[in-house]
Every structure is written in C-alpha cells, then in structure tokens.
Design a protein around this motif. Structure first.
Motif, PDB file in Angstrom:
ATOM      1  N   TYR A  18       5.788  -5.416  10.899  1.00 17.60           N
ATOM      2  CA  TYR A  18       5.588  -6.353   9.787  1.00 17.60           C
ATOM      3  C   TYR A  18       6.890  -6.776   9.111  1.00 17.60           C
ATOM      4  N   GLN A  19       7.858  -5.891   8.967  1.00 17.93           N
ATOM      5  CA  GLN A  19       9.143  -6.322   8.393  1.00 17.93           C
ATOM      6  C   GLN A  19       9.963  -7.008   9.489  1.00 17.93           C
ATOM      7  N   MET A  20      10.913  -7.862   9.068  1.00 16.69           N
ATOM      8  CA  MET A  20      11.600  -8.722  10.035  1.00 16.69           C
ATOM      9  C   MET A  20      12.721  -8.023  10.804  1.00 16.69           C
ATOM     10  N   THR A  41      18.521  -5.164  -8.990  1.00 20.52           N
ATOM     11  CA  THR A  41      19.584  -4.215  -8.688  1.00 20.52           C
ATOM     12  C   THR A  41      19.517  -2.966  -9.570  1.00 20.52           C
ATOM     13  N   TYR A  42      19.793  -1.821  -8.936  1.00 19.55           N
ATOM     14  CA  TYR A  42      19.846  -0.549  -9.672  1.00 19.55           C
ATOM     15  C   TYR A  42      21.085  -0.490 -10.558  1.00 19.55           C
ATOM     16  N   PHE A  43      21.990  -1.452 -10.386  1.00 15.85           N
ATOM     17  CA  PHE A  43      23.190  -1.521 -11.240  1.00 15.85           C
ATOM     18  C   PHE A  43      22.920  -2.274 -12.544  1.00 15.85           C
ATOM     19  N   ASP A  51       7.378   3.016  12.611  1.00 19.07           N
ATOM     20  CA  ASP A  51       8.292   2.377  11.675  1.00 19.07           C
ATOM     21  C   ASP A  51       7.599   1.120  11.151  1.00 19.07           C
ATOM     22  N   LYS A  52       8.346   0.263  10.449  1.00 20.58           N
ATOM     23  CA  LYS A  52       7.709  -0.905   9.835  1.00 20.58           C
ATOM     24  C   LYS A  52       8.030  -2.202  10.586  1.00 20.58           C
ATOM     25  N   LYS A  53       8.444  -2.039  11.857  1.00 19.66           N
ATOM     26  CA  LYS A  53       8.942  -3.209  12.600  1.00 19.66           C
ATOM     27  C   LYS A  53       7.879  -4.214  13.006  1.00 19.66           C
ATOM     28  N   VAL A  75      15.022 -12.405  -0.767  1.00 21.03           N
ATOM     29  CA  VAL A  75      15.634 -11.889   0.455  1.00 21.03           C
ATOM     30  C   VAL A  75      15.966 -10.423   0.210  1.00 21.03           C
ATOM     31  N   LYS A  76      15.708  -9.584   1.194  1.00 22.35           N
ATOM     32  CA  LYS A  76      15.902  -8.144   1.016  1.00 22.35           C
ATOM     33  C   LYS A  76      16.193  -7.480   2.341  1.00 22.35           C
ATOM     34  N   PRO A  77      17.192  -6.626   2.457  1.00 21.44           N
ATOM     35  CA  PRO A  77      18.249  -6.330   1.486  1.00 21.44           C
ATOM     36  C   PRO A  77      19.135  -7.553   1.204  1.00 21.44           C
ATOM     37  N   MET A  97       0.796  -1.220   0.000  1.00 20.98           N
ATOM     38  CA  MET A  97       0.000   0.000   0.000  1.00 20.98           C
ATOM     39  C   MET A  97       0.836   1.283   0.000  1.00 20.98           C
ATOM     40  N   ASP A  98       2.114   1.195   0.365  1.00 17.95           N
ATOM     41  CA  ASP A  98       2.870   2.431   0.639  1.00 17.95           C
ATOM     42  C   ASP A  98       2.955   3.469  -0.490  1.00 17.95           C
ATOM     43  N   PRO A  99       3.029   3.087  -1.775  1.00 15.16           N
ATOM     44  CA  PRO A  99       3.094   4.161  -2.790  1.00 15.16           C
ATOM     45  C   PRO A  99       1.795   4.971  -2.874  1.00 15.16           C
ATOM     46  N   VAL A 118      19.395  -3.384  -2.508  1.00 10.99           N
ATOM     47  CA  VAL A 118      18.490  -2.236  -2.347  1.00 10.99           C
ATOM     48  C   VAL A 118      19.142  -0.868  -2.526  1.00 10.99           C
ATOM     49  N   SER A 119      18.284   0.139  -2.454  1.00 16.01           N
ATOM     50  CA  SER A 119      18.678   1.519  -2.739  1.00 16.01           C
ATOM     51  C   SER A 119      19.871   1.995  -1.897  1.00 16.01           C
ATOM     52  N   GLY A 120      19.874   1.699  -0.607  1.00 11.61           N
ATOM     53  CA  GLY A 120      20.960   2.169   0.252  1.00 11.61           C
ATOM     54  C   GLY A 120      22.286   1.508  -0.093  1.00 11.61           C
ATOM     55  N   ALA A 143      11.767 -12.833   2.959  1.00 13.80           N
ATOM     56  CA  ALA A 143      12.508 -12.384   4.138  1.00 13.80           C
ATOM     57  C   ALA A 143      12.875 -10.930   3.900  1.00 13.80           C
ATOM     58  N   LYS A 144      11.923 -10.060   4.221  1.00 13.28           N
ATOM     59  CA  LYS A 144      12.159  -8.633   4.058  1.00 13.28           C
ATOM     60  C   LYS A 144      12.364  -8.032   5.441  1.00 13.28           C
ATOM     61  N   TYR A 145      13.562  -7.507   5.631  1.00 16.51           N
ATOM     62  CA  TYR A 145      13.944  -7.014   6.951  1.00 16.51           C
ATOM     63  C   TYR A 145      13.604  -5.534   7.129  1.00 16.51           C
ATOM     64  N   PHE A 171      15.164   4.789  -1.402  1.00 16.89           N
ATOM     65  CA  PHE A 171      13.935   4.380  -2.093  1.00 16.89           C
ATOM     66  C   PHE A 171      12.748   5.191  -1.584  1.00 16.89           C
ATOM     67  N   ARG A 172      12.703   5.396  -0.266  1.00 18.29           N
ATOM     68  CA  ARG A 172      11.578   6.169   0.296  1.00 18.29           C
ATOM     69  C   ARG A 172      11.669   7.621  -0.143  1.00 18.29           C
ATOM     70  N   ASP A 173      12.881   8.127  -0.394  1.00 15.40           N
ATOM     71  CA  ASP A 173      13.013   9.472  -1.000  1.00 15.40           C
ATOM     72  C   ASP A 173      12.406   9.448  -2.392  1.00 15.40           C
ATOM     73  N   PRO A 177       4.644  -9.152  -3.991  1.00 16.88           N
ATOM     74  CA  PRO A 177       4.121  -8.614  -2.733  1.00 16.88           C
ATOM     75  C   PRO A 177       5.280  -8.218  -1.805  1.00 16.88           C
ATOM     76  N   SER A 178       5.377  -6.906  -1.507  1.00 20.87           N
ATOM     77  CA  SER A 178       6.507  -6.407  -0.712  1.00 20.87           C
ATOM     78  C   SER A 178       6.053  -5.917   0.657  1.00 20.87           C
ATOM     79  N   ASP A 179       4.840  -6.311   1.035  1.00 20.78           N
ATOM     80  CA  ASP A 179       4.188  -5.720   2.208  1.00 20.78           C
ATOM     81  C   ASP A 179       4.437  -6.451   3.533  1.00 20.78           C
TER      82      ASP A 179
HETATM   83  C1  PBG Z   1       7.807  -1.019   0.127  1.00 21.59           C
HETATM   84  C2  PBG Z   1       9.080  -1.235  -0.594  1.00 21.59           C
HETATM   85  C3  PBG Z   1      10.319  -0.746  -0.153  1.00 21.59           C
HETATM   86  C4  PBG Z   1      11.264  -1.136  -1.089  1.00 21.59           C
HETATM   87  C5  PBG Z   1      10.606  -1.849  -2.091  1.00 21.59           C
HETATM   88  N1  PBG Z   1       9.249  -1.912  -1.765  1.00 21.59           N
HETATM   89  C6  PBG Z   1      10.666   0.115   0.992  1.00 21.59           C
HETATM   90  C7  PBG Z   1      10.061  -0.112   2.301  1.00 21.59           C
HETATM   91  O1  PBG Z   1       9.721  -1.241   2.686  1.00 21.59           O
HETATM   92  O2  PBG Z   1       9.881   0.884   2.993  1.00 21.59           O
HETATM   93  C8  PBG Z   1      12.714  -0.780  -0.960  1.00 21.59           C
HETATM   94  C9  PBG Z   1      13.582  -0.962  -2.138  1.00 21.59           C
HETATM   95  C10 PBG Z   1      14.908  -0.296  -2.033  1.00 21.59           C
HETATM   96  O3  PBG Z   1      15.309   0.244  -0.969  1.00 21.59           O
HETATM   97  O4  PBG Z   1      15.608  -0.310  -3.052  1.00 21.59           O
HETATM   98  N2  PBG Z   1       6.703  -1.722  -0.262  1.00 21.59           N
END
Ligand code: PBG
Length: 326
Positions: free
Chosen positions: A222-224, A314-316, A218-220, A249-251, A123-125, A275-277, A196-198, A206-208, A166-168
């Motif tokens: 639901y995220q791991m 990957t952004y690369f 924060d997202k703690k 797996v992410k990151p 839902m975040d976007p 990921v972005s960072g 396994a999304k931490y 990415f949030r920028d 699904p990234s939620d």
């Molecule tokens: C959120 C989502 C995030 C990323 C992908 N989908 C960020 C978050 O969980 O806040 C991050 C990807 C990245 O940092 O490159 N649904």
C-alpha cells in the motif's frame, strides 16, 4: 581591473542584504507538531529513539499544548499509543467514541478552541496485525478497510478534529471519507491526505513510539515504492479529485523532488512530513557533537520549504518555536 559583469557576491555582502534577497523563510505558522498520547494520568515517557519527544497522558498533553500555544505554535497532529490489550484485527478501539483519543481531542478543543487539531486515520495504532488496513488471509483488504476508516474519521470529527489525516494509503479513501463527513454535516472538517507516502525505513522510531510495527510482512502493497515519482502525480490527481484540501509528501528529505513536482502541478497547499527517522538522525549526530543541532534543524526545515511545501509536520516544531522567541 578584471572585468566581471555579474558578481553574485554583491548580494551576499551583509546580513541585511542577504535578508532582503532571501527567497524563503520558515515561520512557526508553517509548522505542525506531532504529539503522542498515552493512557493514564501524569504519565510521560521519552521515546528512546526520539530524544526530546514524549508519550504523554491526556492531562500532560493539555499542558504541552498550552505551552506550545504560548510560543505561537497552533497546530498539532495527535497519535494515540495504545495498550496492546486494546488492539484487535478490526481496530475496534479506533471506533470507540468514548475511547482515549476522542476523549482527549474533545478536552483539547474545549480548553483551547484556538488550537488546530489534526487527527490520524489508519488502523495501525489499534490493529493487532500492526497494519494500516484490515488483514484477511495475510492480505490487506482495500475496500473493507474503507468502511472502518470512514467510521474512524466520523468519531474524530465528532470529537472536534479540524483536519483529518488519512495515513493508510488505501485506494479511494479520500473520497470515501469526504462523503462520510459530508453526509454527517461535517462539511467544514478538512482532509490532509498522506498523498505520496512511501514505504520508508525512516518510520522506524515512530513505530517504536506506538509499538505499531507490522506483525508480518511490510507495507509495500500500500505505501509507495521509493523508486517512483510518476505514481506520486497519479496519487495527487486522485486525491485532488476526491476532495483533499492538502496534499502531503512523506518522508520529506529523500523526497524533496516529489514535493517540488506536486507543488508545480497542483493548486493545493503542499505539506511535507519530516518523519521520525529524519529527526532521530539529527539528534543522534548532535549528541555525539558531530553536527550542530540548531543549524542543521533550520537548514532542513528551510530546504523543505524551498522545495515547495508550505506546511511542515515536524518533531522540531516546538524547539524551533522556542528558538524564535530567544
Ligand atoms: C501509520 C503512520 C506512520 C507514520 C505516521 N502514520 C508509520 C507507518 O506508516 O508505519 C510515521 C511518522 C513518522 O515516522 O514520523 N499510519
């Protein structure tokens, strides 16, 4: 003469020998390129914390995909960057069949049927709360979110998505989405679960890009927790049983052990999200000439592959593909 039976250096004595004993290779076929879509025409703005990565309007995004296809990069993961005015508590815009996101997906699949399009379900976007789930009284409501996610997945599948992502991190969402897809005859649409999304600080840039940081908390819930690994096996078990086609797996880099453990334990392709960072750190250090961008990039991608991921988001991706062509 010194008697040394094993001399591992013999297998490193020339480039050709090194190549013949090399265990892992990265190919553009392994890569998925994340792209950021924004409203308007002929619009392109660089994300300041991700040099070389842009938010693009649909017309320019199509051109970008065309140029990626030419260098052998075929798979893309799309994220919509929406005006805050379109965001609300229930992520309504995410269910709009005529919205920006499904419209552009439809256009891409019409122009480039050979491109593989992965979409993002969360839902975040679209959420005025900046959370991946539906918020009530400051709590993230798991089961009420599932309904919204399944509808979002259907809108994306109807638009032509090949892979739903699904990234939620809501419980039960893979099974719920799989059932909704199957009930609507989308049995061929795959699910790449963010298994396994931490809860990671590496998502900052990415949030920028999407202006999607949580408005509170924060997202703690639901995220791991980054301290845990057994939980990743539990999540993987559930996702596999609920019908996921890929486990992600992410990151990636701080979680190479998790990639390896999923790859050792599950007979599904393992994906990793670099990921972005992780991208931003390389770019920042390379701009200061503290590290060599291309060599560090290639070493990072190789390490993810060696850990056991066969797919890397990957952004690369594009710069790697371009470098292979040289
Ligand atoms: C959120 C989502 C995030 C990323 C992908 N989908 C960020 C978050 O969980 O806040 C991050 C990807 C990245 O940092 O490159 N649904």
């Amino acid at each position: 003469m010194t008697q040394i039976t094993h001399r591992p250096r013999r297998n490193r004595k020339s480039a050709a020998i090194r190549n013949i004993v090399q265990e892992n290779w990265v190919s553009v076929n392994d890569l998925i390129f994340p792209l950021f879509l924004t409203e308007g025409k002929n619009k392109r703005s660089e994300i300041s914390s991700m040099p070389g990565i842009y938010r693009m309007s649909g017309d320019l995004l199509l051109k970008e995909i065309e140029s990626c296809l030419k260098v052998g990069l075929h798979t893309f993961c799309l994220f919509p960057s929406l005006n805050n005015k379109l965001k609300d508590k229930k992520a309504t815009e995410g269910l709009n069949k005529k919205g920006l996101y499904p419209s552009v997906i439809r256009e891409i699949k019409k122009r480039f049927p050979e491109a593989v399009i992965m979409t993002d379900v969360a839902m975040d976007p679209y959420s005025s709360d900046g959370h991946d789930g539906y918020v009530k009284n400051g709590m993230i409501m798991n089961d009420e979110t599932l309904d919204i996610l399944a509808k979002m997945a259907l809108v994306q599948a109807e638009a032509g998505a090949d892979i739903i992502g699904p990234s939620d991190m809501m419980d039960g969402r893979v099974g719920f989405i799989r059932e909704a897809l199957d009930d609507n005859d989308f049995t061929d649409v795959s699910i790449m679960s963010y298994t396994a999304k931490y809860a990671s600080a590496f998502y900052g840039p990415f949030r920028d890009a999407l202006d999607s940081a949580p408005k509170f908390g924060d997202k703690k819930t639901y995220q791991m927790n980054p301290a845990n690994s057994k939980e990743a096996l539990l999540e993987a078990d559930l996702d596999m049983n609920e019908g996921a086609d890929f486990l992600m797996v992410k990151p990636a880099l701080s979680y190479l052990d998790i990639i390896k453990s999923l790859n050792d334990n599950f007979n599904l392709p393992i994906a990793a999200y670099n990921v972005s960072g992780e991208y931003a750190m390389v770019k920042a250090a390379a701009q200061k000439k503290w590290i060599d961008n291309d060599r560090v990039r290639d070493e990072i991608l190789l390490s993810i592959k060696r850990a056991g991921a066969s797919v890397i988001l990957t952004y690369f991706a594009k710069e790697f593909a371009l470098a292979q062509k040289k």
